[in-house]
Design a protein around this motif. Structure first.
Motif, PDB file in Angstrom:
ATOM      1  N   THR A  60      16.626   4.517   9.251  1.00  0.00           N
ATOM      2  CA  THR A  60      17.550   3.987   9.781  1.00  0.00           C
ATOM      3  C   THR A  60      18.865   4.483   9.333  1.00  0.00           C
ATOM      4  N   LEU A  61      18.817   4.902   8.231  1.00  0.00           N
ATOM      5  CA  LEU A  61      20.109   5.607   7.645  1.00  0.00           C
ATOM      6  C   LEU A  61      20.307   6.956   8.003  1.00  0.00           C
ATOM      7  N   GLY A  62      19.478   7.409   8.864  1.00  0.00           N
ATOM      8  CA  GLY A  62      19.759   8.811   9.335  1.00  0.00           C
ATOM      9  C   GLY A  62      19.515   9.873   8.335  1.00  0.00           C
ATOM     10  N   VAL A  63      18.960   9.740   7.179  1.00  0.00           N
ATOM     11  CA  VAL A  63      18.657  11.130   6.524  1.00  0.00           C
ATOM     12  C   VAL A  63      17.259  11.697   6.608  1.00  0.00           C
ATOM     13  N   PHE A  64      16.599  11.395   7.776  1.00  0.00           N
ATOM     14  CA  PHE A  64      15.622  12.196   8.113  1.00  0.00           C
ATOM     15  C   PHE A  64      15.967  13.211   9.253  1.00  0.00           C
ATOM     16  N   GLY A  65      16.210  14.420   8.752  1.00  0.00           N
ATOM     17  CA  GLY A  65      16.477  15.472   9.762  1.00  0.00           C
ATOM     18  C   GLY A  65      17.767  15.353  10.405  1.00  0.00           C
ATOM     19  N   PRO A  66      18.644  15.465   9.533  1.00  0.00           N
ATOM     20  CA  PRO A  66      20.336  14.823  10.046  1.00  0.00           C
ATOM     21  C   PRO A  66      20.871  16.258  10.859  1.00  0.00           C
ATOM     22  N   THR A  67      19.968  17.269  10.509  1.00  0.00           N
ATOM     23  CA  THR A  67      20.513  18.718  11.580  1.00  0.00           C
ATOM     24  C   THR A  67      19.858  18.758  12.610  1.00  0.00           C
ATOM     25  N   ILE A  68      18.715  18.137  12.639  1.00  0.00           N
ATOM     26  CA  ILE A  68      17.905  18.127  14.008  1.00  0.00           C
ATOM     27  C   ILE A  68      18.707  17.732  15.311  1.00  0.00           C
ATOM     28  N   PRO A  69      18.493  18.363  16.350  1.00  0.00           N
ATOM     29  CA  PRO A  69      19.149  17.855  17.670  1.00  0.00           C
ATOM     30  C   PRO A  69      18.818  16.257  18.111  1.00  0.00           C
ATOM     31  N   GLN A  70      19.977  15.808  18.571  1.00  0.00           N
ATOM     32  CA  GLN A  70      19.850  14.392  18.848  1.00  0.00           C
ATOM     33  C   GLN A  70      18.888  14.230  19.830  1.00  0.00           C
ATOM     34  N   ILE A  71      18.657  15.064  20.771  1.00  0.00           N
ATOM     35  CA  ILE A  71      17.594  14.649  21.587  1.00  0.00           C
ATOM     36  C   ILE A  71      16.023  14.223  21.195  1.00  0.00           C
ATOM     37  N   TYR A  72      16.042  15.005  20.054  1.00  0.00           N
ATOM     38  CA  TYR A  72      14.834  14.771  19.346  1.00  0.00           C
ATOM     39  C   TYR A  72      14.644  13.471  18.425  1.00  0.00           C
ATOM     40  N   GLY A  73      15.996  12.986  18.429  1.00  0.00           N
ATOM     41  CA  GLY A  73      15.932  11.687  17.385  1.00  0.00           C
ATOM     42  C   GLY A  73      17.020  12.115  15.978  1.00  0.00           C
ATOM     43  N   GLY A  74      17.163  13.361  15.748  1.00  0.00           N
ATOM     44  CA  GLY A  74      17.805  13.925  14.647  1.00  0.00           C
ATOM     45  C   GLY A  74      19.528  13.369  14.774  1.00  0.00           C
ATOM     46  N   GLY A  75      20.080  13.812  14.025  1.00  0.00           N
ATOM     47  CA  GLY A  75      21.515  13.556  13.661  1.00  0.00           C
ATOM     48  C   GLY A  75      22.597  14.446  14.399  1.00  0.00           C
ATOM     49  N   GLY A  76      22.210  15.736  14.700  1.00  0.00           N
ATOM     50  CA  GLY A  76      22.927  16.734  15.066  1.00  0.00           C
ATOM     51  C   GLY A  76      24.166  16.988  14.246  1.00  0.00           C
ATOM     52  N   LEU A  77      23.990  16.953  13.088  1.00  0.00           N
ATOM     53  CA  LEU A  77      25.109  16.946  11.997  1.00  0.00           C
ATOM     54  C   LEU A  77      25.245  18.514  11.493  1.00  0.00           C
ATOM     55  N   ASP A  78      26.004  18.811  10.676  1.00  0.00           N
ATOM     56  CA  ASP A  78      26.008  19.717   9.984  1.00  0.00           C
ATOM     57  C   ASP A  78      25.680  20.185   8.597  1.00  0.00           C
TER      58      ASP A  78
END
Ligand code: TGC
Ligand code: FAD
Length: 392
Positions: A60-78
């Protein structure tokens, strides 16, 4: 454990190098660690238990796979965002950062890079949300630093393969729903495949008796004629470069993460030295204590600059594996040294669970070894600068 009074050192105004979004992400993970990790971590470490209830919250915090694209549930971050997250988690405990490193860099990263569209859709969203937990099996009982000699292998049986072998020292093993496993096919080529909990012949016993990473779960993966559908094989990767490219991402995260552990040790030592009175004055007034503190903040600042520059290179797609090795090796070493010096500044109190120091110190012994040992990374740098391979 005493109340978490952590104040992050920023001696060179490194915040000026971060965007507002970076600072927001960093501060939210920092606040989460104070609320969710600090109050419970010492007890888990003392008892040797993994705080499994945090897995869903980490998702929920968003620390799992933050660089993974958002379409797969990731954060899409740098990658700087990713690094800052790892720094804050490891400020709490290396074991919590380990769980996130493995999930993001060693499980979600290879699925995102090497899996089919159907495989990505099947596993990535659940891993990102924390509904699924993953582990990564590369190391074997007889092969740690030399994974190219791995013995785990599978044979082709038409619509499925049959896997035999064993993996050792696997973070999250017994708690994981899926394992990304690297094994050789009949031609001796390394392939990646996903082994699912409950598959017949697959077991994941926990390793007990660790003095390090006690709040992380580490285990074995044992494969005895495990029948795995071919849909679980990654189609797009062959050879050792597959698992090693995952390590680039995880080692990068570690180079940031350990700064968090070092900062926590330094901050605690600074505060303690100002409060502890000996010979009628605070121990911070003694030159030998000041030397320790001055050297700690110098090394933390250098490590922060190395990690930040590596993050900018990684964002530009220019960070080389050898540059990542240098940062992993240097930053883990300085964190180990700082933990040890901080332990001395705390005197006898430093060996207790009242302070996080000894827990960090013991955790960092694992970090020095996993993801490539201190000496393996030295040899990678040696090979890079001389052009001569000392491994073969
Ligand atoms: P070598 O012949 O040098 O390379 C084989 C192929 O791989 C390529 N390669 C890389 N590709 C991507 N990233 C890297 N970092 C790479 N390093 C090498 C290389 O170009 C070659 O490609 P190709 O196309 O020619 O086939 O391999 P080697 O067998 O001589 O081994 C080199 C060595 C020793 C550096 C490597 O094996 C190594 O790094 N060993 C250390 C093993 C290790 O780090 N294990 C980590 C296990 S996972 C873990 O610890 C998780 S802990 C997680 C936690 O809890 O946080
Ligand atoms: P070895 O390879 O046997 O090395 C022993 C010593 O020999 C080291 O000092 C090493 O530097 C030295 N050495 C080896 N080769 C050379 C050389 N050529 N030149 C000079 N010195 C050399 N693995 C996974 O796959 N997944 C995980 O999730 C995972 N999690 C882990 C969690 C923990 C807590 C720990 C401790 C380990 C974990 N590992 C994991 C395994 C880790 O990656 C290995 O321990 C590491 O790669 C070293 O392998 P080894 O322990 O077999 O040591």
């Amino acid at each position: 454990m005493a109340t978490d009074q952590f104040q992050a050192p920023d001696y060179y105004n490194l915040d000026d190098l971060l965007t507002d979004e970076h600072k927001l992400i960093r501060d939210s993970v920092r606040a989460w660690v104070k609320k969710e990790v600090s109050p419970i971590i010492e007890e888990h470490a003392q008892n040797g238990t993994f705080p499994q209830h945090l897995v869903k919250k980490l998702g929920t915090l968003g620390v799992f796979g933050p660089t993974i694209p958002q379409i797969y549930g990731g954060g899409g971050l740098d990658y700087i965002s990713y690094g800052l997250m790892m720094q804050e988690l490891e400020r709490g405990d290396s074991g919590i950062r380990s769980a996130a490193s493995v999930q993001g860099s060693l499980v979600m990263f290879p699925i995102n890079e090497f899996a089919s569209e159907a495989q990505k859709k099947k596993w990535l969203p659940g891993l990102a949300s924390g509904d699924l937990l993953g582990c990564f099996g590369l190391t074997e009982p007889n092969h740690g630093s030399d994974p190219s000699n791995m013995e785990s292998k599978f044979v082709d049986k038409g619509d499925h393969v049959v896997l035999n072998g064993a993996k050792l020292w696997i973070t999250n093993a017994s708690a994981a729903d899926i394992a990304v496993v690297w094994a050789k096919d009949e031609a001796g080529e390394i392939r990646g495949l996903v082994v699912e909990k409950g598959m017949e012949g697959f077991s994941a016993p926990e390793i007990h008796g660790k003095w390090s990473l006690r709040a992380s779960t580490t285990g074995e993966l044992v494969f005895e004629d495990v029948k795995i559908p071919k849909e679980n094989l990654f189609p797009d990767v062959r050879g050792l470069k597959g698992p090693l490219s995952c390590l680039n991402s995880a080692r990068f995260g570690i180079s940031w993460g350990v700064i968090g552990a070092a900062m926590d040790c330094y901050d605690s030592a600074l505060r303690y030295s100002q409060e502890r009175i000996q010979f009628g004055k605070p121990i911070a007034s003694f030159q030998l204590v000041q030397k320790k503190l001055a050297e700690m903040i110098t090394e933390i600042t250098k490590a922060q600059l190395l990690a930040w520059r590596l993050g900018t290179l990684k964002n530009e797609g220019k960070a080389t594996p050898a540059q990542i090795s240098m940062a992993k090796r240097n930053n883990v070493q300085i964190a180990c040294d700082i933990a040890r010096e901080a332990r001395q500044i705390h005197g006898a109190m430093g060996i207790t669970g009242e302070y996080s120091i000894m827990r960090h110190m013991m955790n960092l012994e694992s970090v020095l070894t996993y993801e490539g040992t201190h000496d393996i990374h030295l040899l990678i740098t040696g090979m890079d600068v001389t052009g001569i391979n000392a491994f073969n």
